[in-house]
Design an enzyme around this catalytic site. Structure first.
Site, PDB file in Angstrom:
ATOM      1  N   ASP A 188       0.842  -1.191   0.000  1.00 18.56           N
ATOM      2  CA  ASP A 188       0.000   0.000   0.000  1.00 18.56           C
ATOM      3  C   ASP A 188       0.879   1.244   0.000  1.00 18.56           C
ATOM      4  O   ASP A 188       1.992   1.219  -0.528  1.00 18.56           O
ATOM      5  CB  ASP A 188      -0.905  -0.024   1.243  1.00 18.56           C
ATOM      6  CG  ASP A 188      -2.202   0.726   1.022  1.00 18.56           C
ATOM      7  OD1 ASP A 188      -2.245   1.930   1.306  1.00 18.56           O
ATOM      8  OD2 ASP A 188      -3.170   0.107   0.546  1.00 18.56           O
ATOM      9  N   HIS A 218      -3.078   5.986   4.411  1.00 12.65           N
ATOM     10  CA  HIS A 218      -3.892   4.859   3.951  1.00 12.65           C
ATOM     11  C   HIS A 218      -3.307   3.532   4.436  1.00 12.65           C
ATOM     12  O   HIS A 218      -4.020   2.695   5.007  1.00 12.65           O
ATOM     13  CB  HIS A 218      -3.975   4.900   2.425  1.00 12.65           C
ATOM     14  CG  HIS A 218      -4.987   3.983   1.815  1.00 12.65           C
ATOM     15  ND1 HIS A 218      -4.653   2.741   1.312  1.00 12.65           N
ATOM     16  CD2 HIS A 218      -6.308   4.126   1.604  1.00 12.65           C
ATOM     17  CE1 HIS A 218      -5.737   2.161   0.817  1.00 12.65           C
ATOM     18  NE2 HIS A 218      -6.763   2.977   0.982  1.00 12.65           N
ATOM     19  N   SER A 261     -11.047  -0.882   0.697  1.00 14.67           N
ATOM     20  CA  SER A 261      -9.652  -0.859   1.170  1.00 14.67           C
ATOM     21  C   SER A 261      -9.545  -1.319   2.608  1.00 14.67           C
ATOM     22  O   SER A 261      -8.552  -1.944   3.006  1.00 14.67           O
ATOM     23  CB  SER A 261      -9.076   0.557   1.072  1.00 14.67           C
ATOM     24  OG  SER A 261      -8.652   0.866  -0.211  1.00 14.67           O
TER      25      SER A 261
END
Length: 474
Positions: free
Chosen positions: A163, A200, A410
């Site tokens: 990621d 994230h 996600s």
């Protein structure tokens, strides 16, 4: 008029890849992006056949000079694909659709796909965003909450998160003190404002640390550049990620792309074959287009040869009763997990950091759902949205000082990966694929998705949010 978030993100991704001319899918189809003027083919004889076919077509049929046709990049590489220029992307129409049409007959003769677009692979809140993060008070507890006692597995399950990297002060959040990996390269701009999608990977690691506290989590910053990478590079980056620490038990991947093909991404062929030969289970996000169009690599789970090595995960809405409005769906999505308004770590807890919203919220759900979803609430005006001067002027700015609330497949993905890891610990199961199959088999919980009752992976420490906002007028 509600802003078209996909096109806003297209512009954002293009700015992050200034040397790569990008195009939307056919007829402006808001499902995938790709590199103009380039196709992908397998190395060796097939690449030569593609190059020769395209050159002959462009010379004989279109009357164009073939000088822009040729290889771009090394003759061979570990991913087994070659980039082939099929024209000048800066002159006239994009040459890729013409080249693909010219190659269909050659593909029919050989009985297999020879060529594909060079898609842009992106994190699953990027070109198909669920929403943007919302600050929560420091006194708020994570959701899912942290399992306090752990499961006591002597040799921790190894989970690799591919990621964006970790924020530099992530260890200020106690559950992440054991998490290792790459640090985010650039967190803020020249004004000290957080870049889009910073945190994230940290948010995902925080969810894993909550659901599976015994897991050894490593985060690789494979998608640090605006969360987007060309398909031709993605396979190599995945190989690099696993090479650094060896193949893990689980890979949590919250990225992908739709594609025209029904057999996957050409640029991932080599990696997926290697994955299949290992014991690793790939847990992959189904994507946030609110669509049933397969999103790769999550959709590999629908191919018989990959059915046991890939677990695709959609998102449940905040109350856990049905799918979140943005979640992709369809028979290729194996399970759903909470993915709306989860709470986890975004930044460290030492210094508050400002963030400006990039997208404006909508008056009604952009996918047609009738509950108060993240399309509508909480209200904010974004930098990238057209017409913001008439709908609110300055973009809204908030401060993050630790935890945040965020939505998307996600984040449903690490919930599912964490449950597989936890089951491995509780049952002393050494085979992650067997653990994934057992989790799906033993899960009695179901949720309603498009008229079907589907497996719902709800962690015991997850708290449903029954009413997230007051009723909104259209």
């Amino acid at each position: 008029m509600a802003p078209e978030r996909f096109h806003e993100q297209f512009d954002h991704i293009q700015r992050s890849m200034p040397d790569v001319p990008l195009a939307l899918g056919p007829a402006g189809d808001a499902h995938y992006l790709y590199e103009k003027g380039v196709v992908l083919a397998r190395d060796g004889e097939e690449a030569r056949a593609v190059e020769d076919t395209v050159r002959a077509h462009f010379t004989a049929v279109r009357g164009l000079s073939p000088e822009h046709v040729g290889r771009s990049g090394p003759e061979t590489n570990r991913t087994g694909v070659t980039r082939i220029r099929v024209g000048d992307p800066g002159v006239g129409d994009d040459p890729v659709p013409h080249a693909l049409r010219a190659l269909r007959q050659a593909e029919a003769r050989r009985g297999r796909r020879l060529v594909s677009r060079n898609h842009v692979v992106h994190i699953a809140v990027n070109a198909c965003p669920g929403d943007e993060p919302v600050p929560v008070d420091r006194t708020e507890t994570p959701n899912p909450a942290v399992v306090l006692d752990g499961y006591g597995m002597p040799d921790a399950v190894r989970v690799l998160v591919v990621d964006t990297g970790l924020v530099h002060d992530h260890t200020a959040y106690p559950p992440l003190t054991r998490t290792t990996g790459d640090v985010q390269l650039a967190e803020t701009d020249e004004e000290g404002v957080l870049h889009q999608y910073v945190g994230h990977g940290t948010f995902i690691a925080g969810i894993l640390a909550a659901v599976a506290p015994d897991a050894a989590v490593t985060v690789r910053g494979t998608l640090n550049d605006a969360g987007a990478v060309l398909e031709s590079e993605f396979g190599a980056r995945l190989f690099e990620a696993v090479d650094k620490g060896g193949w893990p038990d689980l890979i949590s991947l919250s990225a992908g792309t739709p594609a025209e093909s029904t057999t996957g991404l050409l640029g991932l062929d080599a990696f997926m074959r290697e994955l299949r030969a290992r014991r690793t289970l790939l847990v992959a996000a189904a994507g946030n287009n609110g669509s049933d169009i397969p999103f790769w690599p999550a959709a590999y789970t629908a191919l018989p040869e990959y059915a046991d090595s890939v677990l695709s995960v959609g998102a449940l809405r905040a109350d856990g009763e049905a799918e979140a409005c943005f979640s992709n769906h369809g028979p290729w999505v194996r399970a759903y997990a909470p993915g709306e308004r989860l709470v986890s770590a975004l930044t460290g807890f030492r210094v508050p950091v400002p963030y400006r919203y990039q997208h404006s919220t909508y008056d009604t759900c952009r996918y047609g759902h009738d509950y108060v979803c993240t399309c509508q609430f909480p209200r904010h005006t974004g930098v990238l949205s057209e017409g913001r001067e008439s709908t609110g002027g300055k973009p809204d700015q908030v401060m993050f000082d630790g935890l945040a609330q965020w939505s998307g497949t996600s984040f449903a993905t690490p919930v599912a990966a964490g449950l597989v890891a936890a089951l491995m610990a509780v049952c002393r199961e050494r085979d992650p694929r067997a653990a994934g199959a057992r989790l799906l088999r033993d899960t009695a919980d179901r949720a309603e998705v498009r008229g079907a009752r589907v497996p719902a992976l709800r962690p015991p420490t997850w708290r449903p949010v029954r009413s997230a906002a007051p009723a909104l007028s259209a």
